[in-house]
Design a protein around this motif. Sequence first.
Motif, PDB file in Angstrom:
ATOM      1  N   GLY A 198       6.174  57.955-112.106  1.00 45.67           N
ATOM      2  CA  GLY A 198       7.533  58.293-111.503  1.00 45.67           C
ATOM      3  C   GLY A 198       7.572  59.503-110.674  1.00 45.67           C
ATOM      4  N   LEU A 199       6.351  60.741-111.520  1.00 46.06           N
ATOM      5  CA  LEU A 199       6.273  62.066-110.734  1.00 46.06           C
ATOM      6  C   LEU A 199       5.431  61.883-109.591  1.00 46.06           C
ATOM      7  N   LEU A 200       4.930  61.359-109.453  1.00 44.72           N
ATOM      8  CA  LEU A 200       3.198  60.966-108.533  1.00 44.72           C
ATOM      9  C   LEU A 200       4.455  60.297-107.021  1.00 44.72           C
ATOM     10  N   ALA A 201       5.100  59.359-107.673  1.00 42.86           N
ATOM     11  CA  ALA A 201       6.248  58.944-106.455  1.00 42.86           C
ATOM     12  C   ALA A 201       6.921  60.475-106.042  1.00 42.86           C
ATOM     13  N   LEU A 202       7.250  61.475-107.058  1.00 41.50           N
ATOM     14  CA  LEU A 202       7.555  62.273-106.585  1.00 41.50           C
ATOM     15  C   LEU A 202       7.052  63.391-105.219  1.00 41.50           C
ATOM     16  N   SER A 203       6.365  63.303-106.239  1.00 39.31           N
ATOM     17  CA  SER A 203       4.674  64.632-105.298  1.00 39.31           C
ATOM     18  C   SER A 203       4.922  64.030-104.063  1.00 39.31           C
ATOM     19  N   TYR A 204       4.952  62.826-103.475  1.00 39.02           N
ATOM     20  CA  TYR A 204       4.200  61.737-102.403  1.00 39.02           C
ATOM     21  C   TYR A 204       5.479  62.214-101.907  1.00 39.02           C
ATOM     22  N   TYR A 205       6.639  61.620-101.660  1.00 37.92           N
ATOM     23  CA  TYR A 205       7.668  62.197-100.992  1.00 37.92           C
ATOM     24  C   TYR A 205       7.862  64.330-100.389  1.00 37.92           C
ATOM     25  N   ILE A 206       7.438  64.650-101.306  1.00 36.54           N
ATOM     26  CA  ILE A 206       7.605  66.353-101.445  1.00 36.54           C
ATOM     27  C   ILE A 206       6.397  66.620-100.659  1.00 36.54           C
TER      28      ILE A 206
ATOM     29  N   MET B   1      -3.158  64.153 -92.126  1.00 43.96           N
ATOM     30  CA  MET B   1      -1.103  63.365 -92.531  1.00 43.96           C
ATOM     31  C   MET B   1      -0.676  64.385 -92.308  1.00 43.96           C
ATOM     32  N   GLY B   2       1.186  65.220 -93.010  1.00 44.52           N
ATOM     33  CA  GLY B   2       1.737  66.038 -92.511  1.00 44.52           C
ATOM     34  C   GLY B   2       2.949  65.061 -92.302  1.00 44.52           C
ATOM     35  N   LYS B   3       2.547  64.019 -90.922  1.00 43.03           N
ATOM     36  CA  LYS B   3       3.881  62.877 -90.781  1.00 43.03           C
ATOM     37  C   LYS B   3       4.273  62.572 -91.303  1.00 43.03           C
ATOM     38  N   PHE B   4       5.606  62.367 -91.590  1.00 44.23           N
ATOM     39  CA  PHE B   4       6.161  61.221 -92.440  1.00 44.23           C
ATOM     40  C   PHE B   4       5.810  60.222 -92.144  1.00 44.23           C
ATOM     41  N   VAL B   5       5.236  58.473 -93.581  1.00 49.94           N
ATOM     42  CA  VAL B   5       4.504  58.066 -92.880  1.00 49.94           C
ATOM     43  C   VAL B   5       6.031  56.755 -93.753  1.00 49.94           C
ATOM     44  N   LEU B   6       6.305  56.039 -93.504  1.00 49.27           N
ATOM     45  CA  LEU B   6       7.121  55.053 -94.450  1.00 49.27           C
ATOM     46  C   LEU B   6       6.333  54.011 -95.024  1.00 49.27           C
ATOM     47  N   ILE B   7       6.307  54.238 -96.698  1.00 50.42           N
ATOM     48  CA  ILE B   7       5.487  52.874 -96.880  1.00 50.42           C
ATOM     49  C   ILE B   7       6.004  52.625 -97.916  1.00 50.42           C
ATOM     50  N   ARG B   9       7.241  51.069-101.405  1.00 46.51           N
ATOM     51  CA  ARG B   9       7.268  51.821-102.879  1.00 46.51           C
ATOM     52  C   ARG B   9       5.670  51.269-103.913  1.00 46.51           C
ATOM     53  N   PRO B  10       6.141  49.876-104.264  1.00 45.44           N
ATOM     54  CA  PRO B  10       5.190  48.719-104.108  1.00 45.44           C
ATOM     55  C   PRO B  10       3.469  49.725-104.020  1.00 45.44           C
ATOM     56  N   THR B  11       3.557  50.066-102.819  1.00 46.78           N
ATOM     57  CA  THR B  11       2.421  50.426-102.457  1.00 46.78           C
ATOM     58  C   THR B  11       1.584  51.970-102.785  1.00 46.78           C
ATOM     59  N   ILE B  12       2.488  52.509-102.578  1.00 51.10           N
ATOM     60  CA  ILE B  12       2.681  54.191-103.639  1.00 51.10           C
ATOM     61  C   ILE B  12       2.520  54.019-104.696  1.00 51.10           C
ATOM     62  N   GLU B  13       2.548  53.051-105.827  1.00 52.94           N
ATOM     63  CA  GLU B  13       3.433  53.398-106.983  1.00 52.94           C
ATOM     64  C   GLU B  13       1.794  52.780-107.605  1.00 52.94           C
ATOM     65  N   ARG B  14       0.732  51.733-107.010  1.00 51.59           N
ATOM     66  CA  ARG B  14      -1.215  51.193-106.976  1.00 51.59           C
ATOM     67  C   ARG B  14      -1.478  53.150-106.939  1.00 51.59           C
ATOM     68  N   LEU B  79      -0.664  62.030-102.404  1.00 52.67           N
ATOM     69  CA  LEU B  79       0.118  61.802-103.407  1.00 52.67           C
ATOM     70  C   LEU B  79       0.681  63.210-103.710  1.00 52.67           C
ATOM     71  N   GLY B  80       0.372  64.265-102.700  1.00 55.34           N
ATOM     72  CA  GLY B  80       0.043  65.805-102.981  1.00 55.34           C
ATOM     73  C   GLY B  80       0.300  66.743-104.352  1.00 55.34           C
ATOM     74  N   VAL B  81      -1.019  65.934-105.296  1.00 58.12           N
ATOM     75  CA  VAL B  81      -1.669  66.734-105.589  1.00 58.12           C
ATOM     76  C   VAL B  81      -2.307  67.068-105.843  1.00 58.12           C
ATOM     77  N   ASP B  82      -2.742  67.877-104.897  1.00 60.38           N
ATOM     78  CA  ASP B  82      -4.134  68.852-104.578  1.00 60.38           C
ATOM     79  C   ASP B  82      -4.299  70.321-105.013  1.00 60.38           C
ATOM     80  N   CYS B  83      -2.529  70.558-104.760  1.00 61.34           N
ATOM     81  CA  CYS B  83      -2.468  71.311-105.780  1.00 61.34           C
ATOM     82  C   CYS B  83      -1.030  71.708-106.643  1.00 61.34           C
ATOM     83  N   PRO B  84      -1.450  72.599-107.709  1.00 55.92           N
ATOM     84  CA  PRO B  84       0.350  71.844-108.440  1.00 55.92           C
ATOM     85  C   PRO B  84       1.562  71.949-108.037  1.00 55.92           C
ATOM     86  N   ASN B  85       1.778  70.862-108.368  1.00 59.31           N
ATOM     87  CA  ASN B  85       3.510  71.208-108.921  1.00 59.31           C
ATOM     88  C   ASN B  85       3.962  71.497-110.276  1.00 59.31           C
TER      89      ASN B  85
END
Lengths: 210, 210
Positions: A198-206, B1-7, B9-14, B79-85
């Motif tokens: 759940g958090l990762l999906a939100l992080s992705y959108y941000i 990256m940077g550009k918004f890509v409509l992906i 949700r099931p893909t994002i969650e995998r 996923l935007g987790v390369d820096c802390p959230n």
Amino acid sequence: MGKFVLIPRPTIERLPIYLRSLTQLDENGVEVISSEELGRILGITSVQIRKDLSYFGEFGRRGVGYDVSELIQQITEILGVDCPNKLAIVGAGNLGQALARYEGFQEYGFILAAIFDSDPAKIGTEVAGQQVLAAEYIPEVVRSLGVKIGVITVPAAAAQEVATQLVSAGVRAIWNFAPVRIEAPPEVEVRQENLSVGLLALSYYIAQSG
Amino acid sequence: MGKFVLIPRPTIERLPIYLRSLTQLDENGVEVISSEELGRILGITSVQIRKDLSYFGEFGRRGVGYDVSELIQQITEILGVDCPNKLAIVGAGNLGQALARYEGFQEYGFILAAIFDSDPAKIGTEVAGQQVLAAEYIPEVVRSLGVKIGVITVPAAAAQEVATQLVSAGVRAIWNFAPVRIEAPPEVEVRQENLSVGLLALSYYIAQSG
């Protein structure tokens, strides 16, 4: 029904969403709804809704829509929530207690039959109207109460042992919140819950919205 | 990256599932992996894996496979987790405390920046190394700490008010566990968590397997 139909998991996960919305519509006196209207309410395309419901046969009538109360009954049967489902929670920590008290479960007829822990400080305390039982009673209690779903909210290191006990006590499904993959025989359905998703999906959108 | 890509949700969650598995492979010294091998490990078809990863460009090399460490880096960035959230939890009940203590979050660099409650009995107690703060400080603290994700674990009746406070304090995303739909402006991503879905999916499998 009765025959096993292989339905994609995302479809199954949307059924409760349909059910909740249809129940509200029914309470508001709506008798018939089109896939387009339902789609607008839920933010899901009507194509997706028709595709999801098509797995279960021909519910809707072209140009008319779905009979709301009929559809509620069908989805309720499909989800197996037309009769109560007993569950047992193993692990009476914060997460176990939160799940035990979660109001949403009762809405669908899930009954907390027992809650277990191995911590002497927790055994005997009351959670959601149930006394916390010692983990050593899992086999006996789960079997005698006819519990079908075991919920695991223990630390990762203890999860497999608990799963093995639940399986030998006859559960048909395990909902595992411990962050570790557990082994179970193929006839037991295991759902591995990963709260990080759940958090990762939100992080992705941000991240994507810059 | 940077550009918004409509992906989807099931893909994002995998993606987190791929990331976890690839990190393990990397730790075990695996440098290259095919979609077939990854699929066998995860129980996902190689077609699905290739389709999921194709949204992000051309990672794999035909007949060779994916460079494990490169793929880890790419998914981490996506996923935007390369820096802390930073996240803040509102509601220090069982569920809020369980989430605050959930080990899986740290794995992805999520930092619990603050936890709030309106109950005087909870304010000032310590949860996961944080003092529970009074809810009236939400606007000030969330803004000054630069919290991006707000997690709502309050009762349904209080959820919208909390969401409104979080939005005005500048969060970019809300993870709502309260069993009620909340309103937020379109630039704020809202994830409605429904814990019943997990149980209903299991109930479905039990019902279908007779």
